[in-house]
Every structure is written in structure tokens, then in C-alpha cells.
Design a protein around this motif. Structure first.
Motif, PDB file in Angstrom:
ATOM      1  N   SER A  22       0.827  -1.208   0.000  1.00  0.00           N
ATOM      2  CA  SER A  22       0.000   0.000   0.000  1.00  0.00           C
ATOM      3  C   SER A  22       0.861   1.258   0.000  1.00  0.00           C
ATOM      4  CB  SER A  22      -0.915   0.004   1.231  1.00  0.00           C
ATOM      5  OG  SER A  22      -1.734  -1.139   1.243  1.00  0.00           O
ATOM      6  N   VAL A  23       1.981   1.194   0.701  1.00  0.00           N
ATOM      7  CA  VAL A  23       2.869   2.357   0.812  1.00  0.00           C
ATOM      8  C   VAL A  23       3.736   2.520  -0.430  1.00  0.00           C
ATOM      9  CG1 VAL A  23       4.839   3.299   2.091  1.00  0.00           C
ATOM     10  CG2 VAL A  23       2.898   2.310   3.328  1.00  0.00           C
ATOM     11  N   TYR A  24       4.286   1.401  -0.924  1.00  0.00           N
ATOM     12  CA  TYR A  24       5.333   1.496  -1.947  1.00  0.00           C
ATOM     13  C   TYR A  24       4.844   1.293  -3.370  1.00  0.00           C
ATOM     14  CZ  TYR A  24      10.199   1.685  -3.348  1.00  0.00           C
ATOM     15  OH  TYR A  24      11.388   2.071  -3.895  1.00  0.00           O
ATOM     16  N   LEU A  25       3.672   0.703  -3.534  1.00  0.00           N
ATOM     17  CA  LEU A  25       3.197   0.411  -4.887  1.00  0.00           C
ATOM     18  C   LEU A  25       3.096   1.647  -5.777  1.00  0.00           C
ATOM     19  CD1 LEU A  25       2.340  -1.824  -6.794  1.00  0.00           C
ATOM     20  CD2 LEU A  25       0.000  -1.625  -5.916  1.00  0.00           C
ATOM     21  N   PRO A  26       2.607   2.794  -5.285  1.00  0.00           N
ATOM     22  CA  PRO A  26       2.565   3.973  -6.169  1.00  0.00           C
ATOM     23  C   PRO A  26       3.940   4.352  -6.702  1.00  0.00           C
ATOM     24  CG  PRO A  26       1.217   4.335  -4.226  1.00  0.00           C
ATOM     25  CD  PRO A  26       1.985   3.077  -3.979  1.00  0.00           C
ATOM     26  N   THR A  27       4.953   4.332  -5.842  1.00  0.00           N
ATOM     27  CA  THR A  27       6.318   4.654  -6.274  1.00  0.00           C
ATOM     28  C   THR A  27       6.800   3.656  -7.315  1.00  0.00           C
ATOM     29  OG1 THR A  27       6.838   5.640  -4.127  1.00  0.00           O
ATOM     30  CG2 THR A  27       8.693   4.944  -5.490  1.00  0.00           C
ATOM     31  N   TYR A  28       6.517   2.388  -7.077  1.00  0.00           N
ATOM     32  CA  TYR A  28       6.934   1.348  -8.020  1.00  0.00           C
ATOM     33  C   TYR A  28       6.276   1.545  -9.382  1.00  0.00           C
ATOM     34  CZ  TYR A  28       7.123  -3.220 -10.259  1.00  0.00           C
ATOM     35  OH  TYR A  28       7.295  -4.231 -11.171  1.00  0.00           O
ATOM     36  N   LEU A  29       4.993   1.834  -9.392  1.00  0.00           N
ATOM     37  CA  LEU A  29       4.277   2.013 -10.657  1.00  0.00           C
ATOM     38  C   LEU A  29       4.784   3.230 -11.419  1.00  0.00           C
ATOM     39  CD1 LEU A  29       0.630   1.177  -9.497  1.00  0.00           C
ATOM     40  CD2 LEU A  29       2.172  -0.274 -10.836  1.00  0.00           C
ATOM     41  N   VAL A  30       5.084   4.288 -10.701  1.00  0.00           N
ATOM     42  CA  VAL A  30       5.602   5.496 -11.354  1.00  0.00           C
ATOM     43  C   VAL A  30       6.995   5.242 -11.911  1.00  0.00           C
ATOM     44  CG1 VAL A  30       6.404   7.863 -10.939  1.00  0.00           C
ATOM     45  CG2 VAL A  30       4.208   7.098 -10.006  1.00  0.00           C
ATOM     46  N   THR A  31       7.847   4.613 -11.124  1.00  0.00           N
ATOM     47  CA  THR A  31       9.240   4.404 -11.518  1.00  0.00           C
ATOM     48  C   THR A  31       9.386   3.378 -12.631  1.00  0.00           C
ATOM     49  OG1 THR A  31       9.955   4.915  -9.259  1.00  0.00           O
ATOM     50  CG2 THR A  31      11.536   3.787 -10.681  1.00  0.00           C
ATOM     51  N   SER A  32       8.659   2.264 -12.506  1.00  0.00           N
ATOM     52  CA  SER A  32       8.849   1.158 -13.449  1.00  0.00           C
ATOM     53  C   SER A  32       8.006   1.274 -14.709  1.00  0.00           C
ATOM     54  CB  SER A  32       8.530  -0.175 -12.759  1.00  0.00           C
ATOM     55  OG  SER A  32       9.435  -0.435 -11.716  1.00  0.00           O
ATOM     56  N   PHE A  33       6.828   1.898 -14.602  1.00  0.00           N
ATOM     57  CA  PHE A  33       5.921   1.914 -15.741  1.00  0.00           C
ATOM     58  C   PHE A  33       5.587   3.326 -16.232  1.00  0.00           C
ATOM     59  CE2 PHE A  33       5.062  -2.032 -13.407  1.00  0.00           C
ATOM     60  CZ  PHE A  33       5.286  -2.963 -14.411  1.00  0.00           C
ATOM     61  N   GLY A  34       6.152   4.328 -15.587  1.00  0.00           N
ATOM     62  CA  GLY A  34       5.969   5.690 -16.057  1.00  0.00           C
ATOM     63  C   GLY A  34       4.571   6.245 -15.883  1.00  0.00           C
ATOM     64  N   LEU A  35       3.797   5.690 -14.942  1.00  0.00           N
ATOM     65  CA  LEU A  35       2.454   6.213 -14.713  1.00  0.00           C
ATOM     66  C   LEU A  35       2.545   7.565 -14.003  1.00  0.00           C
ATOM     67  CD1 LEU A  35       0.538   3.064 -13.408  1.00  0.00           C
ATOM     68  CD2 LEU A  35       0.823   3.840 -15.764  1.00  0.00           C
ATOM     69  N   ASP A  36       1.541   8.398 -14.210  1.00  0.00           N
ATOM     70  CA  ASP A  36       1.499   9.606 -13.395  1.00  0.00           C
ATOM     71  C   ASP A  36       1.002   9.227 -12.005  1.00  0.00           C
ATOM     72  OD1 ASP A  36      -1.493  10.016 -13.096  1.00  0.00           O
ATOM     73  OD2 ASP A  36      -1.334  10.086 -15.285  1.00  0.00           O
ATOM     74  N   ARG A  37       1.238  10.094 -11.039  1.00  0.00           N
ATOM     75  CA  ARG A  37       0.964   9.751  -9.649  1.00  0.00           C
ATOM     76  C   ARG A  37      -0.524   9.520  -9.389  1.00  0.00           C
ATOM     77  NH1 ARG A  37       5.099   9.633  -6.412  1.00  0.00           N
ATOM     78  NH2 ARG A  37       7.055  10.618  -7.039  1.00  0.00           N
ATOM     79  N   GLY A  38      -1.381  10.243 -10.084  1.00  0.00           N
ATOM     80  CA  GLY A  38      -2.814  10.042  -9.900  1.00  0.00           C
ATOM     81  C   GLY A  38      -3.250   8.658 -10.333  1.00  0.00           C
ATOM     82  N   ASP A  39      -2.749   8.220 -11.498  1.00  0.00           N
ATOM     83  CA  ASP A  39      -3.090   6.890 -11.999  1.00  0.00           C
ATOM     84  C   ASP A  39      -2.526   5.823 -11.069  1.00  0.00           C
ATOM     85  OD1 ASP A  39      -3.976   4.820 -13.552  1.00  0.00           O
ATOM     86  OD2 ASP A  39      -2.589   5.168 -15.221  1.00  0.00           O
ATOM     87  N   ALA A  40      -1.286   6.016 -10.613  1.00  0.00           N
ATOM     88  CA  ALA A  40      -0.671   5.044  -9.708  1.00  0.00           C
ATOM     89  C   ALA A  40      -1.452   4.946  -8.397  1.00  0.00           C
ATOM     90  CB  ALA A  40       0.778   5.435  -9.433  1.00  0.00           C
ATOM     91  N   ALA A  41      -1.891   6.090  -7.882  1.00  0.00           N
ATOM     92  CA  ALA A  41      -2.660   6.090  -6.634  1.00  0.00           C
ATOM     93  C   ALA A  41      -3.995   5.378  -6.816  1.00  0.00           C
ATOM     94  CB  ALA A  41      -2.888   7.520  -6.165  1.00  0.00           C
ATOM     95  N   LEU A  42      -4.629   5.566  -7.971  1.00  0.00           N
ATOM     96  CA  LEU A  42      -5.907   4.911  -8.231  1.00  0.00           C
ATOM     97  C   LEU A  42      -5.740   3.396  -8.303  1.00  0.00           C
ATOM     98  CD1 LEU A  42      -8.909   5.360  -8.818  1.00  0.00           C
ATOM     99  CD2 LEU A  42      -8.332   5.485 -11.260  1.00  0.00           C
ATOM    100  N   ARG A  43      -4.688   2.946  -8.955  1.00  0.00           N
ATOM    101  CA  ARG A  43      -4.451   1.508  -9.051  1.00  0.00           C
ATOM    102  C   ARG A  43      -4.123   0.921  -7.678  1.00  0.00           C
ATOM    103  NH1 ARG A  43      -3.413  -0.167 -14.484  1.00  0.00           N
ATOM    104  NH2 ARG A  43      -3.469   1.620 -15.904  1.00  0.00           N
ATOM    105  N   THR A  44      -3.387   1.674  -6.877  1.00  0.00           N
ATOM    106  CA  THR A  44      -3.072   1.214  -5.521  1.00  0.00           C
ATOM    107  C   THR A  44      -4.340   1.115  -4.683  1.00  0.00           C
ATOM    108  OG1 THR A  44      -0.878   2.229  -5.646  1.00  0.00           O
ATOM    109  CG2 THR A  44      -1.720   1.702  -3.446  1.00  0.00           C
TER     110      THR A  44
END
Length: 204
Positions: A22-44
Motif C-alpha cells: 500500500s505504501v510502496y506500490l505507487p512509487t513502483y508504478l511510477v518508476t517502473s511503468f511511467g504512470l502519473d501519480r494520480g493513476d498510480a494512486a488509483l491503481r493502488t
């Protein structure tokens, strides 16, 4: 009490893994897949909702089957899916399915731990043990994000971090299937009072 430390260790892996993702998944999605933070937060958020929803399912399954088996299965699934995620497959659809599968397994595992707690702990000690086990889950979620950050900083990849997660889940599954299973098969001996005379196996 050994049962308390064993349950705390298992909950540290199950609930701790959920907290860590829950804590690290947004960072991982942004870093590895280039998602914007809003999209990463929604997926998390989807990950979190599924994990929370599966917690009562884990308890329900444990009420109808052996909670040890449910917990072993949950840890095995986490290990397999984490190992697959280590190689960073495409986020859609494979990566998304992997993370949702991990969420479901971790949620199921947290429910199974508390179902197991009810079997291993004497009724008068349930409240105290629940507090200790819950605290262990929070602490379990503190370290993985730090490890993932260090691993990525040192290697430029999350592969080793996911491999460590898979190894931890596999160790938890093996521990549950052996040590915890033996304790679950004879919890009455631990709960007996020292003043209680041994049973002779017959009545006068």
C-alpha cells in the motif's frame, strides 16, 4: 508464549506485506511503468480495496476448512506471484493481474491468521495476543519499503526486492505447514493448567 510469537511472525508477513504494498506500490508504478501519480494512486486503491475485501473471505474459508491450509495456500500464491512480478511483465494485463492476485492472497492470509489465533490461544488471553499480533503486522509493513528503496538504489531494479518477498512468503508457508500445523493439532496441551491432573484415558 510460543503461539503468540508464531502468530505475530505470520501476521507480520501477511498484513505487513499488505501495508508495504500500500505504501510502496505507487512509487513502483511510477518508476517502473511511467504512470502519473494520480493513476498510480488509483491503481493502488484497487489493490487496497481487494485486500481488505478478502480478509473476511479468509476468515470464512478458515471457518469451513483448516486455517493452516488456507494460510499455506495464501503464502504460496504470494510467493509465486511475487516471483513472476520480479521480471516486470507488461502492466496491462499481466502486471495488474499479478498485483491483484497478491492483494487477494495477502488479504486472505490476514483473515486466516486470526482464525488460527482463535484456535491456538486460550479464551482469556485472546485480547492480549490480538494486540501483540496486530502490532507485529504494523511493524512488518515498515521494513519492506525501506528494503525496496535500498535495493533499487543499489541495483536500479526491483527484481531482488521481489525475489526477497517471494522467499519470505515461501519461508512463511513452510513454517506454517510444519511448526504451526503441529501446534494447531494439539492446542489443548498448551492451554491446560499446571494444576490440572493428566487425563488417564478412562473413567472410573
Amino acid at each position: 508464549m510460543p503461539a503468540t510469537s508464531q502468530l505475530a511472525a505470520l501476521y507480520a508477513v501477511a498484513f505487513g506485506g499488505f501495508v508495504a504494498f500500500s505504501v510502496y506500490l505507487p512509487t513502483y508504478l511510477v518508476t517502473s511503468f511511467g504512470l502519473d501519480r494520480g493513476d498510480a494512486a488509483l491503481r493502488t486503491a484497487g489493490f487496497v480495496v481487494l485486500a481488505v475485501a478478502m480478509r473476511p473471505v479468509g476468515g470464512w474459508l478458515s471457518d469451513r476448512a483448516d486455517p493452516v491450509k488456507i494460510l499455506v495456500a495464501a503464502f504460496v500464491v504470494v510467493g509465486i506471484l511475487a516471483l513472476a512480478a520480479a521480471f516486470e511483465p507488461p502492466l496491462m494485463p499481466v502486471g495488474t493481474l499479478l498485483f491483484l492476485g497478491i492483494a487477494g492472497a495477502l488479504g486472505t492470509g490476514t483473515g486466516a491468521v486470526f482464525a488460527l489465533l482463535a484456535r491456538l490461544v486460550a479464551p482469556g488471553e485472546v485480547d492480549a495476543v490480538t494486540g501483540v499480533v496486530g502490532a507485529a503486522g504494523g511493524l512488518g509493513g515498515f521494513f519492506p519499503p525501506l528494503v525496496m528503496g535500498v535495493v533499487f538504489g543499489a541495483t536500479g531494479s526491483y527484481l531482488l526486492g521481489f525475489v526477497l518477498l517471494a522467499a519470505t512468503a515461501a519461508a512463511a508457508a513452510a513454517f506454517t505447514a510444519t511448526v504451526v500445523r503441529r501446534r494447531a493439532q494439539c492446542p489443548a496441551a498448551e492451554h491446560a493448567s499446571p494444576d490440572t491432573p493428566p487425563q488417564t484415558g478412562h473413567r472410573a
